[in-house]
Scaffold this active site. Sequence first.
Site: not given
Ligand SMILES: [Zn+2]
Length: 354
Positions: A35, A39, A43, A68, A70, A73
């Site tokens: 993805t 996190c 999370c 990137r 999240c 969280c």
């Molecule tokens: Zn997260």
Amino acid sequence: MNATITLPDPNTMYQAIVDRDAEMEGLFVMAVKTTGIFCRPGCKAKTPKRENVEFFATADQALAAGYRPCKRCRPMELSGSVPAWLTQLVDALEADSSRRWTNADLEAMGLSPIRVRRWFQQHYRMTFHAYLRTRRIGLAVDMLQTGKDVTSTALDSGYESLSGFRDSLRKWTGQSPTSIKDGEPILVQRILTPLGPMLAAGSDAGLCLLEFADRKMLPKQFERVSKLFAQPILPGTHPVLSEAADQIEQYFQGTRTEFTLPLRLDGTSFQQQVWKLLEGIPFGQTSSYGELAERLGKPTASRAVGRTNGDNRLAIVVPCHRVVRSDGHLCGYAGGLWRKKWLLEHERKLNHNQ
Ligand SMILES: [Zn+2]
């Protein structure tokens, strides 16, 4: 081949994710390769598969590697939520991280640039502009790794031109313009191999970096190389890189067992001695840290030899994969143990056939 970061062991970290263990907060962040998001350990999002997870000691490392934060969280926020006065800006950053921000832009949002800067410094441990820069470089390196062409890399990551890309790399790697030798950049090119793409970096002075492109620590490597040689790094081609590509191809085809490339082995004299010794381990054979230390005449230095082996910047060409534990165990390899296994097996088979 990369600096060692002290992290809990991967199984413990993965278990913490499964358990959504907030106790591990601050010790590491988890990044999901499929993805591109990273996190906190606690999370609440769906638990990713083990093989898709990568761990980093800090959020800015994950960021620099092209991940990137999240949205759920919010791993960039060290303590609780974003203050209300900053929400609009943080949302805008999330929505478009390639945008360039000026003080005037911040003022237009009713924000005091000084206050924004102070908040980023306190909460992210970096300046607001360093945050944006790191984020953009992360994107750029990511695109270089995935093989988009140079121009689109520069444009997609918010740079109007290659010189903008170069300037940002320069700033990001902490070089003041005067300490950079003008006109002689280090160029970076992709080389395709059966074990995945590699990135090769070099200049007239020789090859200075050769690494598997999926290594998320590459931005750090670029940083170290740029600092070491006081030269900017930018995507491009160079005869030394084409020659490296040819020789690497022959190596994988089994028609080359030795490299004849000009190498930049700059380092401490100890490092240089160790790397020279590594170069001397013949194709298809292995050595151990202890053995190398003996040969250096420093039998107690096997740990330092191990560290230096790990600091090798020239995978395959300086064959750090030929160093195994004295009991024959493979031990670590920055490009991944599966690659080390593959390389040793490849060399062993060819040696047998000769
Ligand atoms: Zn997260």
